[in-house]
Design a protein around this motif. Structure first.
Motif, PDB file in Angstrom:
ATOM      1  N   ILE A 125       0.850  -1.199   0.000  1.00 39.98           N
ATOM      2  CA  ILE A 125       0.000   0.000   0.000  1.00 39.98           C
ATOM      3  C   ILE A 125       0.882   1.244   0.000  1.00 39.98           C
ATOM      4  CG2 ILE A 125      -1.568   1.385   1.412  1.00 39.98           C
ATOM      5  CD1 ILE A 125      -3.091  -0.790   0.095  1.00 39.98           C
ATOM      6  N   TRP A 126       1.848   1.278   0.880  1.00 37.52           N
ATOM      7  CA  TRP A 126       2.755   2.419   0.999  1.00 37.52           C
ATOM      8  C   TRP A 126       3.504   2.636  -0.318  1.00 37.52           C
ATOM      9  CZ3 TRP A 126       7.263   2.512   5.128  1.00 37.52           C
ATOM     10  CH2 TRP A 126       7.841   3.796   5.155  1.00 37.52           C
ATOM     11  N   GLY A 127       3.975   1.538  -0.900  1.00 32.98           N
ATOM     12  CA  GLY A 127       4.708   1.647  -2.152  1.00 32.98           C
ATOM     13  C   GLY A 127       3.850   2.133  -3.298  1.00 32.98           C
ATOM     14  N   HIS A 128       2.616   1.637  -3.340  1.00 34.41           N
ATOM     15  CA  HIS A 128       1.726   2.030  -4.433  1.00 34.41           C
ATOM     16  C   HIS A 128       1.274   3.479  -4.275  1.00 34.41           C
ATOM     17  CE1 HIS A 128      -1.423   1.894  -7.435  1.00 34.41           C
ATOM     18  NE2 HIS A 128      -1.115   0.654  -7.743  1.00 34.41           N
ATOM     19  N   GLU A 129       0.998   3.886  -3.049  1.00 38.24           N
ATOM     20  CA  GLU A 129       0.449   5.231  -2.827  1.00 38.24           C
ATOM     21  C   GLU A 129       1.484   6.332  -3.013  1.00 38.24           C
ATOM     22  OE1 GLU A 129      -2.610   6.224  -2.312  1.00 38.24           O
ATOM     23  OE2 GLU A 129      -3.461   4.208  -2.356  1.00 38.24           O
ATOM     24  N   THR A 130       2.681   6.163  -2.457  1.00 37.47           N
ATOM     25  CA  THR A 130       3.652   7.266  -2.460  1.00 37.47           C
ATOM     26  C   THR A 130       5.077   6.819  -2.778  1.00 37.47           C
ATOM     27  OG1 THR A 130       3.996   7.047  -0.064  1.00 37.47           O
ATOM     28  CG2 THR A 130       2.320   8.628  -0.798  1.00 37.47           C
ATOM     29  N   ASN A 131       5.222   5.619  -3.375  1.00 38.29           N
ATOM     30  CA  ASN A 131       6.561   5.085  -3.645  1.00 38.29           C
ATOM     31  C   ASN A 131       7.390   5.089  -2.366  1.00 38.29           C
ATOM     32  OD1 ASN A 131       8.587   3.903  -5.149  1.00 38.29           O
ATOM     33  ND2 ASN A 131       9.373   5.840  -5.938  1.00 38.29           N
ATOM     34  N   TYR A 132       6.780   4.553  -1.296  1.00 36.97           N
ATOM     35  CA  TYR A 132       7.427   4.430   0.019  1.00 36.97           C
ATOM     36  C   TYR A 132       7.819   5.797   0.586  1.00 36.97           C
ATOM     37  CZ  TYR A 132       7.680  -0.174  -2.061  1.00 36.97           C
ATOM     38  OH  TYR A 132       7.362  -1.344  -2.711  1.00 36.97           O
ATOM     39  N   GLY A 133       6.979   6.784   0.349  1.00 38.32           N
ATOM     40  CA  GLY A 133       7.214   8.123   0.862  1.00 38.32           C
ATOM     41  C   GLY A 133       8.014   9.010  -0.064  1.00 38.32           C
ATOM     42  N   GLY A 134       8.360   8.511  -1.255  1.00 45.83           N
ATOM     43  CA  GLY A 134       9.169   9.289  -2.179  1.00 45.83           C
ATOM     44  C   GLY A 134       8.443  10.492  -2.750  1.00 45.83           C
ATOM     45  N   TYR A 135       7.119  10.375  -2.915  1.00 50.91           N
ATOM     46  CA  TYR A 135       6.339  11.512  -3.398  1.00 50.91           C
ATOM     47  C   TYR A 135       4.950  11.470  -2.775  1.00 50.91           C
ATOM     48  CZ  TYR A 135       4.005  14.965  -6.219  1.00 50.91           C
ATOM     49  OH  TYR A 135       3.312  16.081  -6.600  1.00 50.91           O
ATOM     50  N   LYS A 136       4.662  12.481  -1.962  1.00 49.87           N
ATOM     51  CA  LYS A 136       3.397  12.514  -1.223  1.00 49.87           C
ATOM     52  C   LYS A 136       2.462  13.620  -1.700  1.00 49.87           C
ATOM     53  CE  LYS A 136       6.158  12.302   2.366  1.00 49.87           C
ATOM     54  NZ  LYS A 136       6.780  12.260   3.712  1.00 49.87           N
ATOM     55  N   GLY A 137       2.856  14.349  -2.726  1.00 57.78           N
ATOM     56  CA  GLY A 137       2.016  15.417  -3.244  1.00 57.78           C
ATOM     57  C   GLY A 137       2.404  16.768  -2.668  1.00 57.78           C
ATOM     58  N   ASP A 138       2.143  17.839  -3.426  1.00 56.91           N
ATOM     59  CA  ASP A 138       2.522  19.176  -2.971  1.00 56.91           C
ATOM     60  C   ASP A 138       1.390  20.192  -3.101  1.00 56.91           C
ATOM     61  OD1 ASP A 138       2.449  19.368  -5.715  1.00 56.91           O
ATOM     62  OD2 ASP A 138       4.560  19.900  -5.963  1.00 56.91           O
ATOM     63  N   PHE A 139       0.144  19.683  -3.166  1.00 59.99           N
ATOM     64  CA  PHE A 139      -1.009  20.583  -3.209  1.00 59.99           C
ATOM     65  C   PHE A 139      -1.385  21.006  -1.790  1.00 59.99           C
ATOM     66  CE2 PHE A 139      -1.366  18.599  -7.317  1.00 59.99           C
ATOM     67  CZ  PHE A 139      -2.000  19.521  -8.136  1.00 59.99           C
ATOM     68  N   ASP A 140      -1.651  22.297  -1.606  1.00 56.32           N
ATOM     69  CA  ASP A 140      -2.171  22.802  -0.335  1.00 56.32           C
ATOM     70  C   ASP A 140      -3.533  22.155  -0.090  1.00 56.32           C
ATOM     71  OD1 ASP A 140      -3.819  24.474   1.383  1.00 56.32           O
ATOM     72  OD2 ASP A 140      -2.290  26.024   1.215  1.00 56.32           O
ATOM     73  N   LEU A 141      -3.635  21.365   0.981  1.00 60.24           N
ATOM     74  CA  LEU A 141      -4.859  20.594   1.215  1.00 60.24           C
ATOM     75  C   LEU A 141      -6.074  21.485   1.424  1.00 60.24           C
ATOM     76  CD1 LEU A 141      -3.587  17.726   3.561  1.00 60.24           C
ATOM     77  CD2 LEU A 141      -4.067  17.600   1.111  1.00 60.24           C
ATOM     78  N   ALA A 142      -5.912  22.545   2.190  1.00 59.91           N
ATOM     79  CA  ALA A 142      -7.053  23.433   2.446  1.00 59.91           C
ATOM     80  C   ALA A 142      -7.549  24.037   1.135  1.00 59.91           C
ATOM     81  CB  ALA A 142      -6.655  24.529   3.433  1.00 59.91           C
ATOM     82  N   ARG A 143      -6.629  24.456   0.289  1.00 57.58           N
ATOM     83  CA  ARG A 143      -7.022  25.065  -0.984  1.00 57.58           C
ATOM     84  C   ARG A 143      -7.688  24.036  -1.900  1.00 57.58           C
ATOM     85  NH1 ARG A 143      -3.278  27.702  -5.784  1.00 57.58           N
ATOM     86  NH2 ARG A 143      -4.936  29.000  -6.694  1.00 57.58           N
ATOM     87  N   SER A 144      -7.098  22.841  -1.990  1.00 51.46           N
ATOM     88  CA  SER A 144      -7.666  21.807  -2.856  1.00 51.46           C
ATOM     89  C   SER A 144      -9.072  21.417  -2.413  1.00 51.46           C
ATOM     90  CB  SER A 144      -6.766  20.569  -2.865  1.00 51.46           C
ATOM     91  OG  SER A 144      -5.561  20.817  -3.536  1.00 51.46           O
ATOM     92  N   LEU A 145      -9.240  21.177  -1.123  1.00 54.04           N
ATOM     93  CA  LEU A 145     -10.528  20.699  -0.621  1.00 54.04           C
ATOM     94  C   LEU A 145     -11.601  21.780  -0.700  1.00 54.04           C
ATOM     95  CD1 LEU A 145      -9.134  18.624   2.360  1.00 54.04           C
ATOM     96  CD2 LEU A 145     -10.258  17.720   0.317  1.00 54.04           C
ATOM     97  N   ALA A 146     -11.233  23.007  -0.425  1.00 55.58           N
ATOM     98  CA  ALA A 146     -12.197  24.100  -0.572  1.00 55.58           C
ATOM     99  C   ALA A 146     -12.598  24.245  -2.044  1.00 55.58           C
ATOM    100  CB  ALA A 146     -11.608  25.407  -0.049  1.00 55.58           C
TER     101      ALA A 146
END
Length: 338
Positions: A125-146
């Motif tokens: 799961i970890w590997g599939h979701e973020t390549n073992y933490g290598g890339y977790k995304g860089d979108f501001d969560l508050a901005r994206s969700l709003a």
């Protein structure tokens, strides 16, 4: 009128304002005030509301990505599974998974002892979701969700997730750390804020469930998610199966209507015990108890690889309701453990 009564009256008014079917029919700033009123009503502090919403504007890239998502009604066929597996269960991801597995052996044993979920499944799961933490995304969560709530396609879902990310911020997380995917998932396991609040787990006893950087917390949180979804200890997710020539899988098509993800579940056969499948000539290629219930899945048609899937496969689907996703997680886990 006292300040508290003024705030209460404003909240009642804000929550009573009818929101259009498509929230973009009202200005973003006006809709944001409705979200803020809801967050305030659910106990988020004023300081957190200010630092998480000051200067907030809609993100057009998020709207573009959301509107580009395939719908369940688009076409009747399915892309072949094999090319997807080749891309997502490749040598690099397998090799890195085995490396991380070696580094976290003790943690895996602790988590598996507590929750009963195999370490290789957690790592997959970890590997599939973020390549073992290598890339977790860089979108501001508050901005994206709003933005997603305002857009309106799945407004109720994302309005709740927006308020929940403010609740997480209220625990002391800075806005700069609350970044992730365009759709609001974050951290090593890519939890949505509501999932974090419900299931994120402090795996090492330091008083904080840090799924951003802490490996113990990451593995424990994924394991708790799987237990909550019904994982059965000691049972594989599925095994390769031999299907005899001329076997007509369509004769055993499911007769059940899935309440969600019907196109995903509709591709699986009826549930039968392994003993019943053996009697029909379908042979599991690894040990699987005769009384275990399984469904037959031959995604790329006759002559292509087939699997007997257990209820634990359905648990993986709870994480992401896609046969391509679930198969790649299961097969990556098998390779990591090999």
């Amino acid at each position: 009128m006292s300040l508290s009564r003024l705030i209460f009256s404003a909240l009642v008014f804000a929550l009573s304002v009818p929101v259009p079917a498509h929230a973009q029919d009202m200005p973003f700033d006006a809709y944001l005030q409705l979200l803020i009123a809801r967050a305030r009503g659910e106990g988020v502090s004023e300081a957190t509301i200010r630092r998480m919403t000051d200067g907030l504007t809609p993100n057009p890239r998020v709207i573009e990505l959301d509107q580009d998502q395939p719908g369940s009604s688009r076409g009747s066929g399915f892309p072949a599974l094999a090319p997807y597996i080749a891309r997502h269960v490749d040598n690099a991801r397998i090799s890195r998974g085995r490396e991380v597995s070696s580094q976290t052996r003790g943690l895996q044993q602790q988590v598996e002892g507590r929750y009963g979920v195999p370490g290789e499944i957690l790592l997959a799961i970890w590997g599939h979701e973020t390549n073992y933490g290598g890339y977790k995304g860089d979108f501001d969560l508050a901005r994206s969700l709003a933005t997603l709530a305002w857009e309106g396609r799945r407004r109720d879902l994302f309005a709740t997730e927006f308020v929940d990310v403010l609740k997480i911020a209220d625990k002391g997380y800075p806005r700069s750390e609350l970044v992730g995917s365009w759709a609001g998932a974050f951290g090593n396991p890519q939890f949505l804020p509501s999932v974090y609040l419900r299931l994120a787990t402090d795996g090492d006893g330091d008083g904080r469930a840090d799924i951003f950087n802490n490996r113990s917390d990451t593995l424990a949180s994924i394991a708790r998610y799987f237990v909550d979804a019904g994982w059965r200890t000691g049972q594989p997710w599925g095994v390769r199966a031999y299907v005899p020539d001329g076997f007509d899988v369509s004769r055993y098509a499911t007769k059940l209507d899935a309440p969600v993800c019907d196109r995903v579940h509709g591709r699986h056969s009826q549930w039968k015990t392994v003993r019943e499948w053996r009697d029909l000539g379908v042979q599991p290629q690894r040990a699987l108890g005769d009384d275990v219930l399984a469904s037959l899945f031959q995604p790329d048609g006759a002559g292509a690889p087939a699997w007997l899937l257990t209820s634990n496969y359905r648990v993986i689907l709870e994480y992401n309701c896609s046969n391509y996703y679930a198969m790649s997680v299961g097969l990556l886990a098998d390779e990591i453990a090999r």
